[in-house]
Design a protein around this motif. Sequence first.
Motif, PDB file in Angstrom:
ATOM      1  N   THR A 472       0.793  -1.289   0.018  1.00 50.96           N
ATOM      2  CA  THR A 472      -0.088   0.015  -0.124  1.00 50.96           C
ATOM      3  C   THR A 472       0.920   1.282   0.034  1.00 50.96           C
ATOM      4  O   THR A 472       0.278   2.333   0.484  1.00 50.96           O
ATOM      5  N   LEU A 473       2.219   1.220  -0.548  1.00 48.71           N
ATOM      6  CA  LEU A 473       3.033   2.424  -0.724  1.00 48.71           C
ATOM      7  C   LEU A 473       2.263   3.431  -1.536  1.00 48.71           C
ATOM      8  O   LEU A 473       1.793   3.102  -2.309  1.00 48.71           O
ATOM      9  N   ARG A 474       2.540   4.506  -0.867  1.00 47.19           N
ATOM     10  CA  ARG A 474       2.162   5.836  -1.746  1.00 47.19           C
ATOM     11  C   ARG A 474       3.146   6.415  -2.842  1.00 47.19           C
ATOM     12  O   ARG A 474       2.879   7.404  -3.367  1.00 47.19           O
ATOM     13  N   LYS A 475       4.587   6.201  -2.470  1.00 43.75           N
ATOM     14  CA  LYS A 475       5.412   6.618  -3.021  1.00 43.75           C
ATOM     15  C   LYS A 475       6.495   5.880  -3.501  1.00 43.75           C
ATOM     16  O   LYS A 475       6.428   4.478  -2.967  1.00 43.75           O
ATOM     17  N   LYS A 476       7.292   6.111  -4.207  1.00 45.31           N
ATOM     18  CA  LYS A 476       8.609   5.025  -4.613  1.00 45.31           C
ATOM     19  C   LYS A 476       9.506   5.039  -3.333  1.00 45.31           C
ATOM     20  O   LYS A 476       9.772   5.883  -2.818  1.00 45.31           O
ATOM     21  N   LEU A 477       9.783   3.796  -3.150  1.00 46.88           N
ATOM     22  CA  LEU A 477      10.883   3.588  -1.842  1.00 46.88           C
ATOM     23  C   LEU A 477      12.202   3.072  -2.558  1.00 46.88           C
ATOM     24  O   LEU A 477      12.233   2.038  -3.137  1.00 46.88           O
ATOM     25  N   ILE A 478      13.291   4.031  -2.287  1.00 45.17           N
ATOM     26  CA  ILE A 478      14.529   3.828  -2.717  1.00 45.17           C
ATOM     27  C   ILE A 478      15.407   3.928  -1.364  1.00 45.17           C
ATOM     28  O   ILE A 478      15.113   4.458  -0.532  1.00 45.17           O
ATOM     29  N   PHE A 479      16.272   2.843  -1.402  1.00 47.04           N
ATOM     30  CA  PHE A 479      17.178   2.598  -0.364  1.00 47.04           C
ATOM     31  C   PHE A 479      18.592   3.300  -0.758  1.00 47.04           C
ATOM     32  O   PHE A 479      19.499   2.394  -1.472  1.00 47.04           O
ATOM     33  N   PRO A 480      18.887   4.613  -0.555  1.00 47.50           N
ATOM     34  CA  PRO A 480      20.002   4.948  -1.238  1.00 47.50           C
ATOM     35  C   PRO A 480      21.532   4.351  -0.155  1.00 47.50           C
ATOM     36  O   PRO A 480      21.114   4.105   0.928  1.00 47.50           O
ATOM     37  N   VAL A 481      22.485   4.185  -0.875  1.00 43.21           N
ATOM     38  CA  VAL A 481      23.893   3.584  -0.022  1.00 43.21           C
ATOM     39  C   VAL A 481      24.460   4.592   0.408  1.00 43.21           C
ATOM     40  O   VAL A 481      25.514   4.517   1.162  1.00 43.21           O
ATOM     41  N   ASN A 482      24.437   5.902   0.152  1.00 45.90           N
ATOM     42  CA  ASN A 482      25.157   7.042   0.536  1.00 45.90           C
ATOM     43  C   ASN A 482      24.745   7.828   1.594  1.00 45.90           C
ATOM     44  O   ASN A 482      23.465   7.699   2.046  1.00 45.90           O
TER      45      ASN A 482
END
Length: 482
Positions: A472-482
């Motif tokens: 039920t995500l409403r946005k993009k989910l991105i895991f940055p490594v920095n």
Amino acid sequence: MALPRPRLLAVSEELDGAELAALKFLSLQHIPMRKLEKIQRAQDFFEALQEKGLIEAGDLSYLKELLYRISRIDLLEAQLGSSREEMERELRVPGRAKVSAYRYLLFQLSENITEDELNSFKFLLGKELPKCRLNPKAAMLDVFIEMEKKGILGEENLSNLKTLCANINVSLLKRIEEYELKFGDEEMIITEEQRGSTGGPEAHARWPVTSVAPDAPGSWNESSQLEVYKMTSRPRGVCLILNNHSFAKAREAVPELRHMKDRNGTDVDAAALRRVFSKLHFTIAEYKDLTAAEIRETVNIYKCEDHKDKDCFVCCILSHGKKGIIYGVDGQEVPIQELTTSFTGRNCRSLAGKPKVFFVQACQGDACQKGVTIETDSGEQDSCVETDARFQLDCIPTEADFLLGMATLQDYVSYRSTRQGTWYIQALCQHLEYSCPRGEDILTILTAVNREVSRKTCMPNAEKQMPQPSFTLRKKLIFPVN
């Protein structure tokens, strides 16, 4: 000028029943349902188009568009003297397309739905639609029509369809969302232009507008920009790992679970999860061999923790299980939904509006195992590949901002190697490690995981596995490594 009936007859004789059904479906905005339902032959369908002025002497543009939509390019070229390239040029002209973008969206969805997914749609709609309309012969287009009749699907009402797609096939949901972003924005721009207003500096900048015609095949707007969840805190949040390996207590305490084996190989999964989520700047909290009561107590600790300075919460569950539940090492059951709903905005206010991610890998136990033999990369034989969990699709809360990654589809097994870990968790960790540095979002990554796991085969019985995310995500989910 008379209609070219020999050509129409030649076209009609080449169309099968499914193609005729598709043409009728695409024409529902022009011809009433009650009339189309009576049509069983392509010739009669063409007569109905003629009555509505959609086929006229010297103007077969609508029929050309229909054949193009259903990918009968051979008939388009041989019988109507057109081509794919000509139709693509034609449909770039504003207002030239006569098939609505909404109806073409549904047709494209139907073309990408497998037989198993169709059955899942029918099952989930069992309480909404008459059973007689969900018979085994009903195609996906028939299901869409029945949903429209019941008022649970329409051009301005895609919410029910999106919920179904989220539970059945995420790629279908993404296509609907791309359609909404594209055409919702175009409607906004048209409204502003009709008012004679520039709408201010932000009116036309919300989503980029493509020059491709709205109804043209392949016109999904890949450049549309979704909002992204904030992911800048250090640490990002907690990665809670519940890792159950030894089930001696269950074997002693519950007679019917006396065949439940220890989950050899689970530590390989836990190590991979620790490595990857540490790189993604999460604080790792691993708990091993918890009873059902201890699982609840541990979850309650993190439910009550203050997450206000964190951007995300991740929970990885590795245990034995069955439909919709996981086992504590004492053989007692814990519903997965009980664990996920502990972190809703109402139950954990400091995580409200933030992504809550759950990855569940659970095996069914010895009584339902199906041991197989596979070759490892070293050429050695691993005779301890075991079957893992079956899950229902109601484990995810209806509240926003949740992602539940399940190892397998409802009612199907998944596999765990006693030496190499589970197919699902190992593929998940590998793709997170590879794709997060490249800025890919979690749904793209999980699609790649689906592809990799689905290609694996357990010999000699050719057993397969298909993971499934629900969200039920409403946005993009991105895991940055920095």
